[in-house]
Design a protein around this motif. Structure first.
Motif, PDB file in Angstrom:
ATOM      1  N   LYS A  20      -4.411 -11.174  -9.586  1.00  0.00           N
ATOM      2  CA  LYS A  20      -4.561 -11.622  -7.904  1.00  0.00           C
ATOM      3  C   LYS A  20      -3.459 -10.999  -7.302  1.00  0.00           C
ATOM      4  CE  LYS A  20      -3.920 -16.001  -7.179  1.00  0.00           C
ATOM      5  NZ  LYS A  20      -4.208 -17.581  -7.104  1.00  0.00           N
ATOM      6  N   LEU A  21      -3.530 -10.278  -6.229  1.00  0.00           N
ATOM      7  CA  LEU A  21      -2.606  -9.581  -5.288  1.00  0.00           C
ATOM      8  C   LEU A  21      -2.316 -10.230  -4.195  1.00  0.00           C
ATOM      9  CD1 LEU A  21      -3.865  -5.897  -5.759  1.00  0.00           C
ATOM     10  CD2 LEU A  21      -2.300  -7.173  -7.379  1.00  0.00           C
ATOM     11  N   ALA A  22      -1.095 -10.037  -3.657  1.00  0.00           N
ATOM     12  CA  ALA A  22      -0.600 -10.233  -2.131  1.00  0.00           C
ATOM     13  C   ALA A  22      -0.143  -8.900  -1.779  1.00  0.00           C
ATOM     14  CB  ALA A  22       0.225 -11.361  -2.351  1.00  0.00           C
ATOM     15  N   VAL A  23      -1.019  -8.304  -0.817  1.00  0.00           N
ATOM     16  CA  VAL A  23      -0.926  -6.844  -0.659  1.00  0.00           C
ATOM     17  C   VAL A  23      -0.217  -6.804   1.021  1.00  0.00           C
ATOM     18  CG1 VAL A  23      -1.865  -4.801  -0.427  1.00  0.00           C
ATOM     19  CG2 VAL A  23      -2.744  -6.326  -2.032  1.00  0.00           C
ATOM     20  N   PHE A  24       0.605  -6.228   1.057  1.00  0.00           N
ATOM     21  CA  PHE A  24       1.217  -5.870   2.192  1.00  0.00           C
ATOM     22  C   PHE A  24       1.206  -4.529   2.883  1.00  0.00           C
ATOM     23  CE2 PHE A  24       2.768  -9.702   0.637  1.00  0.00           C
ATOM     24  CZ  PHE A  24       3.061 -10.599   1.472  1.00  0.00           C
ATOM     25  N   LEU A  25       0.756  -4.255   3.971  1.00  0.00           N
ATOM     26  CA  LEU A  25       0.694  -2.824   4.398  1.00  0.00           C
ATOM     27  C   LEU A  25       1.967  -2.113   4.699  1.00  0.00           C
ATOM     28  CD1 LEU A  25      -1.948  -1.773   5.018  1.00  0.00           C
ATOM     29  CD2 LEU A  25      -1.412  -1.841   7.542  1.00  0.00           C
ATOM     30  N   ASP A  26       2.379  -0.952   4.389  1.00  0.00           N
ATOM     31  CA  ASP A  26       3.468  -0.016   4.599  1.00  0.00           C
ATOM     32  C   ASP A  26       3.252   0.671   5.993  1.00  0.00           C
ATOM     33  OD1 ASP A  26       1.553   1.720   3.485  1.00  0.00           O
ATOM     34  OD2 ASP A  26       2.987   3.103   2.851  1.00  0.00           O
ATOM     35  N   ILE A  27       2.680  -0.073   6.910  1.00  0.00           N
ATOM     36  CA  ILE A  27       2.493   0.459   8.045  1.00  0.00           C
ATOM     37  C   ILE A  27       2.566  -0.700   9.180  1.00  0.00           C
ATOM     38  CG2 ILE A  27       0.672   1.397   9.854  1.00  0.00           C
ATOM     39  CD1 ILE A  27       1.018   3.322   7.767  1.00  0.00           C
ATOM     40  N   THR A  87       0.828  -1.226   0.080  1.00  0.00           N
ATOM     41  CA  THR A  87       0.045  -0.067   0.028  1.00  0.00           C
ATOM     42  C   THR A  87       0.856   1.245  -0.132  1.00  0.00           C
ATOM     43  OG1 THR A  87      -0.009  -0.092   2.488  1.00  0.00           O
ATOM     44  CG2 THR A  87      -1.769  -1.075   1.109  1.00  0.00           C
ATOM     45  N   ASN A  88       0.326   2.274  -0.191  1.00  0.00           N
ATOM     46  CA  ASN A  88       1.106   3.585  -0.071  1.00  0.00           C
ATOM     47  C   ASN A  88       0.503   4.729   0.946  1.00  0.00           C
ATOM     48  OD1 ASN A  88      -1.142   4.038  -1.396  1.00  0.00           O
ATOM     49  ND2 ASN A  88      -0.313   5.109  -3.148  1.00  0.00           N
ATOM     50  N   TYR A  89       0.367   4.087   2.151  1.00  0.00           N
ATOM     51  CA  TYR A  89      -0.080   4.851   3.318  1.00  0.00           C
ATOM     52  C   TYR A  89       0.949   5.307   4.244  1.00  0.00           C
ATOM     53  CZ  TYR A  89      -4.344   2.137   2.100  1.00  0.00           C
ATOM     54  OH  TYR A  89      -5.353   1.497   1.188  1.00  0.00           O
ATOM     55  N   ALA A 120      -7.509  -0.162   3.746  1.00  0.00           N
ATOM     56  CA  ALA A 120      -6.920  -1.164   2.682  1.00  0.00           C
ATOM     57  C   ALA A 120      -8.158  -2.352   2.355  1.00  0.00           C
ATOM     58  CB  ALA A 120      -5.726  -1.959   3.246  1.00  0.00           C
ATOM     59  N   VAL A 121      -8.503  -2.565   3.348  1.00  0.00           N
ATOM     60  CA  VAL A 121      -9.662  -3.752   3.213  1.00  0.00           C
ATOM     61  C   VAL A 121     -10.902  -3.292   2.176  1.00  0.00           C
ATOM     62  CG1 VAL A 121      -9.173  -5.050   5.241  1.00  0.00           C
ATOM     63  CG2 VAL A 121     -10.905  -3.456   5.306  1.00  0.00           C
ATOM     64  N   GLN A 122     -11.151  -2.195   2.332  1.00  0.00           N
ATOM     65  CA  GLN A 122     -12.150  -1.417   1.384  1.00  0.00           C
ATOM     66  C   GLN A 122     -11.753  -0.901  -0.045  1.00  0.00           C
ATOM     67  OE1 GLN A 122     -13.666   1.860   4.042  1.00  0.00           O
ATOM     68  NE2 GLN A 122     -14.519   0.351   5.380  1.00  0.00           N
ATOM     69  N   SER A 123     -10.449  -1.032  -0.208  1.00  0.00           N
ATOM     70  CA  SER A 123      -9.821  -0.450  -1.579  1.00  0.00           C
ATOM     71  C   SER A 123     -10.544  -1.428  -2.513  1.00  0.00           C
ATOM     72  CB  SER A 123      -8.246  -0.429  -1.527  1.00  0.00           C
ATOM     73  OG  SER A 123      -7.989  -0.191  -2.707  1.00  0.00           O
ATOM     74  N   SER A 149      -3.264   2.677  16.185  1.00  0.00           N
ATOM     75  CA  SER A 149      -3.209   3.892  15.098  1.00  0.00           C
ATOM     76  C   SER A 149      -3.117   3.021  13.887  1.00  0.00           C
ATOM     77  CB  SER A 149      -2.129   4.755  15.326  1.00  0.00           C
ATOM     78  OG  SER A 149      -0.933   4.137  15.008  1.00  0.00           O
ATOM     79  N   SER A 150      -2.807   1.633  13.529  1.00  0.00           N
ATOM     80  CA  SER A 150      -2.841   1.159  12.199  1.00  0.00           C
ATOM     81  C   SER A 150      -4.229   0.928  11.817  1.00  0.00           C
ATOM     82  CB  SER A 150      -1.984  -0.165  12.441  1.00  0.00           C
ATOM     83  OG  SER A 150      -2.881  -1.067  13.174  1.00  0.00           O
ATOM     84  N   CYS A 151      -5.302   0.673  12.674  1.00  0.00           N
ATOM     85  CA  CYS A 151      -6.569   0.354  12.218  1.00  0.00           C
ATOM     86  C   CYS A 151      -7.231   1.141  11.170  1.00  0.00           C
ATOM     87  CB  CYS A 151      -7.566   0.559  13.572  1.00  0.00           C
ATOM     88  SG  CYS A 151      -7.205  -0.369  15.000  1.00  0.00           S
ATOM     89  N   GLN A 152      -7.034   2.501  11.192  1.00  0.00           N
ATOM     90  CA  GLN A 152      -7.574   3.252  10.136  1.00  0.00           C
ATOM     91  C   GLN A 152      -6.945   2.923   8.813  1.00  0.00           C
ATOM     92  OE1 GLN A 152      -6.260   7.329  10.004  1.00  0.00           O
ATOM     93  NE2 GLN A 152      -4.883   6.849  11.687  1.00  0.00           N
ATOM     94  N   PHE A 153      -5.691   2.363   8.734  1.00  0.00           N
ATOM     95  CA  PHE A 153      -4.990   2.054   7.578  1.00  0.00           C
ATOM     96  C   PHE A 153      -5.375   0.784   6.960  1.00  0.00           C
ATOM     97  CE2 PHE A 153      -2.151   5.137   9.726  1.00  0.00           C
ATOM     98  CZ  PHE A 153      -2.084   6.058   8.752  1.00  0.00           C
TER      99      PHE A 153
END
Length: 537
Positions: free
Chosen positions: A168-175, A120-122, A220-223, A212-216
């Motif tokens: 098909k993505l394997a997405v990792f959070l940048d948080i 992601t780019n958060y 992401a799950v709604q993207s 604080s990571s919850c918002q991100f």
């Protein structure tokens, strides 16, 4: 401190002796041919022709000798972990799955290869990167992700604007969501910034960082980038030990309607508490054992070690029962943590000869502590010993909650799991394992360390191999969402550290009614002030 734990290991092909024998023959042959060839060249004309011929044969001998040496060197496998993603050239030890891959496993691995690795780019991918906390272990994993061969740096931003159901993505959070308190410096919970990267923010408490990571996560799950393909996955790391700080508890609202696509990899969770799509994650090795190439070869050659079983550590959490395990081939040292505290960290001493004892052990204990997981699990594997796990219900690395289904990784090939009530039966269980099987388990253990646990690149490899096993059908997804919603409504008023009281009531009803967890939680709600609306679950 990023390089405190170097995952560089050199795995030597145990057919070394075969290579050396052939090389020796070729070298001797060449040395014999050259003098004869030179002698012929100094004689008559016919002899000079024969000399040139023999000289060429000698040269060919040397060429093959050099080629064979080069082939032997290419059979070294080098894993350099925390800085990047490097595939091994050859796997000398048996695959951790314990044998040849089944057709289904090959199919799953093929499905794994279809994932496009993105972030992601958060946070860390933005110009404000330094404002976001990043623990050392999270930084290592993030660098492994962006070094992966299938990583696409621009994909997330592009797909949020133009969603593509064919990707098909394997997405990792940048948080940061990996609240690991003891890596690489053990025992610094009160000063968690010691284990954070210094070029990133270290303000706030560790639990505020987590919340604080919850918002991100919600973002992401709604993207649309994630939702466009129902088989895309958002993978989150949860390195906390306590249930009250698990991501699905702290950020519950963020996961509503995202059960299928949001995957959490936990270092410490029970199979019962894990969601159907969650997987286990290995705890990091605080003090990994460095084996020499000769010690690795001895494992391949099935040489027995001095101790069949060993353990050094505190006697609490049931470990004191190991005092009853005795024998000339058993090493048990129950000791207060204060006496070896300086040893328990990267770069610390070794006053208890922890490394030496581990290298001499065929099996070594990996008991739970105040939580289910143990850092010893990875450390035992690094020594080429077989972990003996005492942690009832613990979800092992890269496994899903349902142990009756096929898993990406079969830990029974590499580890022994003993109920916490059966400490005293340990030696009977271990002595009943034939030498041939014990040898294969040690080889499997070391192979698992090299491929999956020695680095964050290994973590990533294990996660990607596990993803195809996390798919659930629509009905399971609906039940899962319904259950989580009801559980949250019932326990929402409980404080995090008092959540067990809620869960104990649910567990009681499960036992009493003997039905599904969903129905049990529903029964609790019906007897409380929480009204259940069939419309909202």
């Amino acid at each position: 401190m990023e390089s405190q734990i170097q995952a560089a290991t050199i795995v030597r092909d145990v057919k070394k002796n075969d290579y050396i024998n052939v090389q020796t023959c070729l070298l001797v042959g060449a040395l014999l041919f050259f003098p004869v060839a030179l002698d012929f060249r100094n004689t008559r004309r016919v002899g000079r022709k024969r000399g040139r011929c023999l000289f060429m044969i000698g040269t060919i001998f040397l060429f093959f000798q050099g080629t064979l040496l080069q082939q032997f060197e290419s059979n070294y496998s080098v894993l350099i972990g925390d800085g990047g993603f490097i595939e091994t050239k050859s796997m000398i030890y048996p695959e951790p799955s314990g044998g040849q891959r089944s057709g289904k496993r090959v199919k799953m691995l093929k499905l794994m290869e279809e994932y496009e690795v993105v972030t992601t780019n958060y946070g860390w991918n933005t110009p404000a990167s330094r404002n976001f906390t990043r623990r050392i272990i999270s930084g290592q994993f993030f660098r492994a992700v962006i070094s992966h061969p299938k990583y696409n740096a621009s994909a997330w931003q592009d797909l949020e604007i133009h969603p593509d159901p064919n990707r098909k993505l394997a997405v990792f959070l940048d948080i940061d969501t990996c609240v690991e308190m003891n890596y690489p410096v053990y025992g610094k919970k009160e000063d968690w910034s010691v284990n954070a990267e210094k070029n990133h923010s270290t303000s706030g408490s560790w639990n505020s960082v987590l919340s604080s990571s919850c918002q991100f996560i919600r973002q992401a799950v709604q993207s649309p980038a994630l939702l466009a393909n129902p088989y895309s996955k958002l993978v989150l790391l949860d390195c906390s030990g306590k249930r009250s700080t698990h991501l699905r508890q702290v950020c519950f609202e963020s996961f509503i309607n995202s059960t299928k696509q949001a995957i959490i990899a936990y270092t410490s969770i029970s199979r019962e508490d894990a969601s159907k799509v969650d997987i286990g994650l290995p705890p990091p090795a605080i003090k990994p054992v460095r084996l020499t190439s000769e010690e690795r070869v001895s494992i391949k050659e099935c040489k027995k070690r001095k101790y069949i079983f060993s353990f050094q550590g505190q006697r609490n959490y049931g470990r004191g029962q190991m005092a009853f395990l005795t024998g000339d081939d058993v090493y048990i040292n129950l000791i207060d943590q204060e006496k070896y505290a300086k040893d328990i960290t990267v770069g610390g001493g070794d006053s208890m000869k922890y490394t030496s004892i581990m290298k001499q052990s065929m099996f070594a204990a990996s008991p739970r502590g105040d939580e289910l997981f143990s850092y010893r699990f990875a450390e035992v594997l690094s020594a080429g010993a077989v972990p003996v796990v005492y942690a009832d219900g613990w979800l092992p690395p890269f496994n899903t909650f349902n142990e009756t289904t096929e898993q990406a990784f079969n830990w029974s090939d590499c580890a022994v799991f003993i109920p916490e009530s059966d400490y005293k039966k340990t030696l009977d269980i271990l002595r009943a394992i034939p030498d041939a099987k014990r040898c294969m388990m040690q080889q499997c253990a070391l192979g698992a360390w090299d491929m999956y646990l020695s680095s964050r690149s290994g973590w990533l490899r294990g996660i990607l191999e596990s993803l195809p096993y996390t798919d659930i059908d629509a009905s399971e997804k609906e039940d899962e969402e319904k259950l989580k919603h009801i559980e949250h409504r019932f326990c929402g008023s409980c404080k995090f550290n008092d959540y067990s009281s809620c869960d104990s009531r649910v567990g009681f009803l499960m036992t009493r009614y003997g039905n599904s967890k969903y129905e049990a939680v529903k029964a609790v709600l019906e007897k409380t002030s929480c009204a259940i609306s069939h419309g909202n679950g």
